[in-house]
Design a protein around this motif. Structure first.
Motif, PDB file in Angstrom:
ATOM      1  N   ALA A 178       0.809  -1.213   0.000  1.00 48.04           N
ATOM      2  CA  ALA A 178       0.000   0.000   0.000  1.00 48.04           C
ATOM      3  C   ALA A 178       0.843   1.264   0.000  1.00 48.04           C
ATOM      4  O   ALA A 178       0.328   2.350   0.176  1.00 48.04           O
ATOM      5  CB  ALA A 178      -0.922   0.013   1.224  1.00 48.04           C
ATOM      6  N   ASP A 179       2.143   1.107  -0.200  1.00 55.62           N
ATOM      7  CA  ASP A 179       3.018   2.276  -0.196  1.00 55.62           C
ATOM      8  C   ASP A 179       2.980   2.947  -1.574  1.00 55.62           C
ATOM      9  O   ASP A 179       3.922   2.889  -2.349  1.00 55.62           O
ATOM     10  CB  ASP A 179       4.441   1.854   0.162  1.00 55.62           C
ATOM     11  N   MET A 180       1.841   3.558  -1.889  1.00 55.33           N
ATOM     12  CA  MET A 180       1.625   4.168  -3.195  1.00 55.33           C
ATOM     13  C   MET A 180       0.982   5.522  -2.997  1.00 55.33           C
ATOM     14  O   MET A 180      -0.128   5.784  -3.432  1.00 55.33           O
ATOM     15  CB  MET A 180       0.743   3.280  -4.060  1.00 55.33           C
ATOM     16  N   SER A 181       1.691   6.397  -2.295  1.00 50.84           N
ATOM     17  CA  SER A 181       1.119   7.650  -1.834  1.00 50.84           C
ATOM     18  C   SER A 181       0.688   8.578  -2.960  1.00 50.84           C
ATOM     19  O   SER A 181      -0.119   9.475  -2.745  1.00 50.84           O
ATOM     20  CB  SER A 181       2.131   8.376  -0.926  1.00 50.84           C
ATOM     21  N   VAL A 182       1.230   8.405  -4.164  1.00 51.81           N
ATOM     22  CA  VAL A 182       0.907   9.323  -5.249  1.00 51.81           C
ATOM     23  C   VAL A 182      -0.241   8.816  -6.113  1.00 51.81           C
ATOM     24  O   VAL A 182      -0.584   9.430  -7.112  1.00 51.81           O
ATOM     25  CB  VAL A 182       2.148   9.562  -6.143  1.00 51.81           C
ATOM     26  N   LEU A 240      -7.142   1.920   6.236  1.00 48.78           N
ATOM     27  CA  LEU A 240      -7.969   2.394   5.132  1.00 48.78           C
ATOM     28  C   LEU A 240      -7.187   2.382   3.825  1.00 48.78           C
ATOM     29  O   LEU A 240      -7.722   2.036   2.762  1.00 48.78           O
ATOM     30  CB  LEU A 240      -8.460   3.813   5.426  1.00 48.78           C
ATOM     31  N   LYS A 241      -5.949   2.786   3.890  1.00 50.86           N
ATOM     32  CA  LYS A 241      -5.100   2.807   2.703  1.00 50.86           C
ATOM     33  C   LYS A 241      -4.939   1.393   2.138  1.00 50.86           C
ATOM     34  O   LYS A 241      -5.065   1.176   0.927  1.00 50.86           O
ATOM     35  CB  LYS A 241      -3.748   3.408   3.077  1.00 50.86           C
ATOM     36  N   MET A 242      -4.686   0.430   3.007  1.00 53.31           N
ATOM     37  CA  MET A 242      -4.548  -0.950   2.557  1.00 53.31           C
ATOM     38  C   MET A 242      -5.866  -1.490   2.023  1.00 53.31           C
ATOM     39  O   MET A 242      -5.901  -2.261   1.065  1.00 53.31           O
ATOM     40  CB  MET A 242      -4.034  -1.815   3.706  1.00 53.31           C
ATOM     41  N   THR A 243      -6.968  -1.077   2.633  1.00 51.31           N
ATOM     42  CA  THR A 243      -8.287  -1.511   2.195  1.00 51.31           C
ATOM     43  C   THR A 243      -8.579  -1.046   0.778  1.00 51.31           C
ATOM     44  O   THR A 243      -9.166  -1.776  -0.025  1.00 51.31           O
ATOM     45  CB  THR A 243      -9.368  -0.974   3.155  1.00 51.31           C
ATOM     46  N   TYR A 244      -8.171   0.178   0.468  1.00 52.61           N
ATOM     47  CA  TYR A 244      -8.411   0.702  -0.874  1.00 52.61           C
ATOM     48  C   TYR A 244      -7.798  -0.224  -1.931  1.00 52.61           C
ATOM     49  O   TYR A 244      -8.432  -0.554  -2.925  1.00 52.61           O
ATOM     50  CB  TYR A 244      -7.827   2.106  -1.014  1.00 52.61           C
ATOM     51  N   TYR A 245      -6.563  -0.670  -1.710  1.00 56.19           N
ATOM     52  CA  TYR A 245      -5.904  -1.520  -2.699  1.00 56.19           C
ATOM     53  C   TYR A 245      -6.491  -2.931  -2.712  1.00 56.19           C
ATOM     54  O   TYR A 245      -6.509  -3.585  -3.759  1.00 56.19           O
ATOM     55  CB  TYR A 245      -4.399  -1.542  -2.448  1.00 56.19           C
ATOM     56  N   ALA A 246      -6.964  -3.402  -1.573  1.00 58.83           N
ATOM     57  CA  ALA A 246      -7.603  -4.713  -1.543  1.00 58.83           C
ATOM     58  C   ALA A 246      -8.942  -4.699  -2.280  1.00 58.83           C
ATOM     59  O   ALA A 246      -9.386  -5.724  -2.803  1.00 58.83           O
ATOM     60  CB  ALA A 246      -7.816  -5.157  -0.099  1.00 58.83           C
ATOM     61  N   GLN A 306     -15.725  -0.223  -1.985  1.00 56.47           N
ATOM     62  CA  GLN A 306     -15.058   1.026  -1.633  1.00 56.47           C
ATOM     63  C   GLN A 306     -16.048   2.034  -1.046  1.00 56.47           C
ATOM     64  O   GLN A 306     -15.704   2.799  -0.146  1.00 56.47           O
ATOM     65  CB  GLN A 306     -14.369   1.621  -2.856  1.00 56.47           C
ATOM     66  N   GLY A 307     -17.286   2.037  -1.567  1.00 53.97           N
ATOM     67  CA  GLY A 307     -18.303   2.925  -1.024  1.00 53.97           C
ATOM     68  C   GLY A 307     -18.613   2.603   0.431  1.00 53.97           C
ATOM     69  O   GLY A 307     -18.767   3.499   1.269  1.00 53.97           O
ATOM     70  N   VAL A 308     -18.699   1.307   0.727  1.00 55.74           N
ATOM     71  CA  VAL A 308     -18.934   0.880   2.114  1.00 55.74           C
ATOM     72  C   VAL A 308     -17.727   1.237   2.977  1.00 55.74           C
ATOM     73  O   VAL A 308     -17.869   1.747   4.098  1.00 55.74           O
ATOM     74  CB  VAL A 308     -19.205  -0.634   2.168  1.00 55.74           C
ATOM     75  N   ALA A 309     -16.523   0.973   2.453  1.00 57.69           N
ATOM     76  CA  ALA A 309     -15.300   1.252   3.213  1.00 57.69           C
ATOM     77  C   ALA A 309     -15.150   2.733   3.507  1.00 57.69           C
ATOM     78  O   ALA A 309     -14.642   3.115   4.569  1.00 57.69           O
ATOM     79  CB  ALA A 309     -14.083   0.739   2.448  1.00 57.69           C
ATOM     80  N   THR A 310     -15.597   3.589   2.589  1.00 57.72           N
ATOM     81  CA  THR A 310     -15.530   5.034   2.822  1.00 57.72           C
ATOM     82  C   THR A 310     -16.354   5.420   4.039  1.00 57.72           C
ATOM     83  O   THR A 310     -15.908   6.197   4.892  1.00 57.72           O
ATOM     84  CB  THR A 310     -16.043   5.807   1.588  1.00 57.72           C
ATOM     85  N   ASN A 311     -17.557   4.868   4.145  1.00 61.74           N
ATOM     86  CA  ASN A 311     -18.435   5.203   5.269  1.00 61.74           C
ATOM     87  C   ASN A 311     -17.910   4.640   6.586  1.00 61.74           C
ATOM     88  O   ASN A 311     -17.876   5.347   7.601  1.00 61.74           O
ATOM     89  CB  ASN A 311     -19.845   4.674   5.003  1.00 61.74           C
ATOM     90  N   TYR A 312     -17.478   3.380   6.579  1.00 61.34           N
ATOM     91  CA  TYR A 312     -16.964   2.795   7.810  1.00 61.34           C
ATOM     92  C   TYR A 312     -15.621   3.412   8.205  1.00 61.34           C
ATOM     93  O   TYR A 312     -15.322   3.572   9.387  1.00 61.34           O
ATOM     94  CB  TYR A 312     -16.819   1.279   7.666  1.00 61.34           C
TER      95      TYR A 312
END
Length: 254
Positions: free
Chosen positions: A17-21, A210-216, A224-230
């Motif tokens: 998840a080390d993809m800050s850009v 959260l950052k790792m969740t985005y890539y998963a 992703q919509g659910v993850a944004t709210n939680y």
């Protein structure tokens, strides 16, 4: 409830998840932070309303007017107690009822919890001076920004640290419950100090998670919509708890 139902996918290595850009990640995190910010604005407005508007305030709190003419909290009415404990009840119910949450249902949960918590924060308005609340909020916001930035940019996997923080959180909850009966100032002080460090750490930990969740969930827009709210809910709760512990330590009472 599995990790996805809490708004998180199964963890992946931190270096993955080390993809800050990454533009998609920035957009995802911006959505989370926007919801946290709007949630805090709504909570502040509701806290001010329930703490200062007499017809509503008197439904929730027992107030006392001191010799200096300042209205202070003297306790909570039955309705006030219901509002204060409603967020916990709603979270427990949602844990069983929302087995497969959608962006819409998780969003409704987020705004419902934010509204209830905001309404219950009228007690804070009655207990502390306005200047103290404002100063503590600014300190909390500054700390939140720095800690979240650390969690977003660090290459270190914080999974083990997060587990340690959760154990500490359970400990201070139990200590707080025991101290309801013991009423020992020393225990209150220890709980407040530990609470500051625990929720400071959780801000960084939840940001990285959260950052790792985005890539998963990279190609799962519903997930992703659910993850944004939680994710917004986790960071919002961390912010509110950090704010309250700091206020308990350094705030000026009315």
């Amino acid at each position: 409830m599995n990790d996805f139902n809490r708004g998180y996918a199964r963890s992946i290595p931190a270096d993955r998840a080390d993809m800050s850009v990454d533009a998609g990640l920035r957009s995802f995190m911006l959505g989370v932070y926007n919801k946290v910010a709007l949630g805090l604005v709504l909570s502040a407005a509701l806290a001010y309303l329930t703490g200062t508007f007499a017809p509503i305030r008197d439904l929730l709190y027992v107030t006392q007017v001191g010799a200096d003419g300042v209205t202070r909290a003297g306790g909570m009415t039955i309705l006030g107690m219901i509002v204060a404990f409603a967020p916990l009840g709603l979270m427990l119910i949602s844990g069983f009822a929302m087995r497969n949450p959608s962006p819409r249902s998780s969003g409704m949960l987020y705004w419902g919890l934010v509204s209830l918590i905001g309404a219950s924060l009228g007690l804070v308005v009655l207990m502390y001076t306005g200047a103290s609340i404002f100063q503590t909020f600014l300190i909390t916001a500054t700390a939140f920004g720095g800690l979240s930035l650390f969690g977003y940019t660090t290459k270190k996997d914080m999974t083990g640290f997060g587990s340690f923080l959760i154990m500490g959180l359970i400990g201070i909850v139990l200590a707080s419950l025991v101290n309801i009966f013991l009423k020992m100032p020393a225990i209150s002080m220890i709980v407040n100090v530990l609470g500051v460090f625990i929720f400071a750490g959780l801000i960084a930990y939840d940001t990285q998670r959260l950052k790792m969740t985005y890539y998963a969930l990279e190609n799962d827009h519903v997930g992703q919509g659910v993850a944004t709210n939680y994710g917004a809910l986790s960071l919002y709760l961390n912010f509110i708890n950090l704010f309250q512990f700091l206020l308990a330590l350094f705030g000026d009472r009315r």
